[in-house]
Design a protein around this motif. Structure first.
Motif: not given
Length: 289
Positions: A129, A134, A146, A150, A153
């Protein structure tokens, strides 16, 4: 972990009225630690080839060698789970594969499926993370709350969490704006170096292939027709054109400038930065005359 495809062919719907050939006599070698780009026009066989790289598809002809494991046409393959533990694939729009109720659980799913303890899986999730830029507080949020960037990711973190030694990227920037594309590609390049990954990029972007790869494989009508360094591949405009592929923007611009000034610039400018240096060098030479 070296990967090689030796005379690989693949038929969809084999021995049915809907049989269609997707690959024919593909010979490709991907060396451990390399960054290889696989390019080709739509329908050239890139995606079918990709699915042979961790046993999602089994060749109709030929052999796929993944490290010490061999997947051969007409034989039963053992140890596919071990192969998939070492070869992680980030598919197009990976955010569509998110399914858990929290980001943390989604990232943990992969390593736990491969036998990693819950504690270690959670540690990896929180590490990734942070690594993927993030905010720490997303861990306990739903991935569906999100932003699109995001979510992508998080999905990438889910692949990285089981620590593959080979990372396969299928058009990883699809649907992203220019800034998002650059950020994601730079992230993968950083991971390639820092984690000593073997990275395989399947892409329509000549710019990404030229900038990041140290080896380029060209697919055309289901066959591997060309391979070499970016300089070798993108230096052959006539051959690329015959495979319905263009040049990276920087190389196109370089050729235009060379026609204007009536002479070649030094080297092949695979990126805008290299082109700027080549132009500056040429201008200096003219000024010194």
């Amino acid at each position: 972990m070296d990967i090689s495809l030796q005379q690989v062919g693949y038929l969809y719907g084999k021995d049915t009225p809907f049989e269609k050939r997707a690959l024919q006599a593909v010979d490709v070698t991907i060396h451990s630690g390399s960054y290889t780009a696989i390019i080709g026009h739509t329908g050239s066989g890139k995606s079918t080839l990709l699915m042979h790289l961790n046993g999602l598809l089994k060749p109709s002809e030929g052999v796929v060698q993944i490290g010490d494991a061999k997947i051969s046409a007409g034989t039963k393959t053992k140890g596919l789970k071990a192969i998939r533990r070492h070869v992680g694939i980030v598919f197009q729009f990976p955010e569509h594969q998110l399914f858990e109720e929290t980001v943390e659980k989604d990232i943990m799913f992969g390593p736990m499926n491969f036998g990693v303890s819950e504690e270690e899986s959670r540690r990896r999730a929180h590490e990734l993370i942070g690594l993927l830029g993030l905010p720490a507080d997303v861990a306990l949020k739903s991935p569906f709350d999100l932003s699109g960037g995001q979510m992508r990711r998080v999905a990438i973190a889910g692949v990285l969490a089981f620590k593959p030694s080979v990372l396969v990227l299928d058009e990883p920037t699809a649907g992203l704006d220019p800034r998002g594309r650059k950020e994601i590609m730079e992230l993968f390049h950083q991971l390639h170096i820092e984690e000593n990954l073997t990275t395989i990029l399947v892409t329509h972007s000549m710019e990404d292939a030229a900038r990041y790869a140290d080896n380029v494989v060209v697919m055309h009508d289901g066959s591997s027709v060309m391979s070499g360094t970016p300089e070798e591949v993108f230096g052959n405009e006539e051959k690329l054109s015959s495979y319905r592929l263009g040049l990276p923007r920087s190389v196109k611009f370089q050729r235009d400038i060379e026609k204007m000034i009536g002479r070649a610039l030094p080297g092949l400018a695979l990126t805008e930065e290299q082109l700027a240096k080549a132009i500056a060098h040429a201008a200096t030479e003219v000024g010194d005359r």
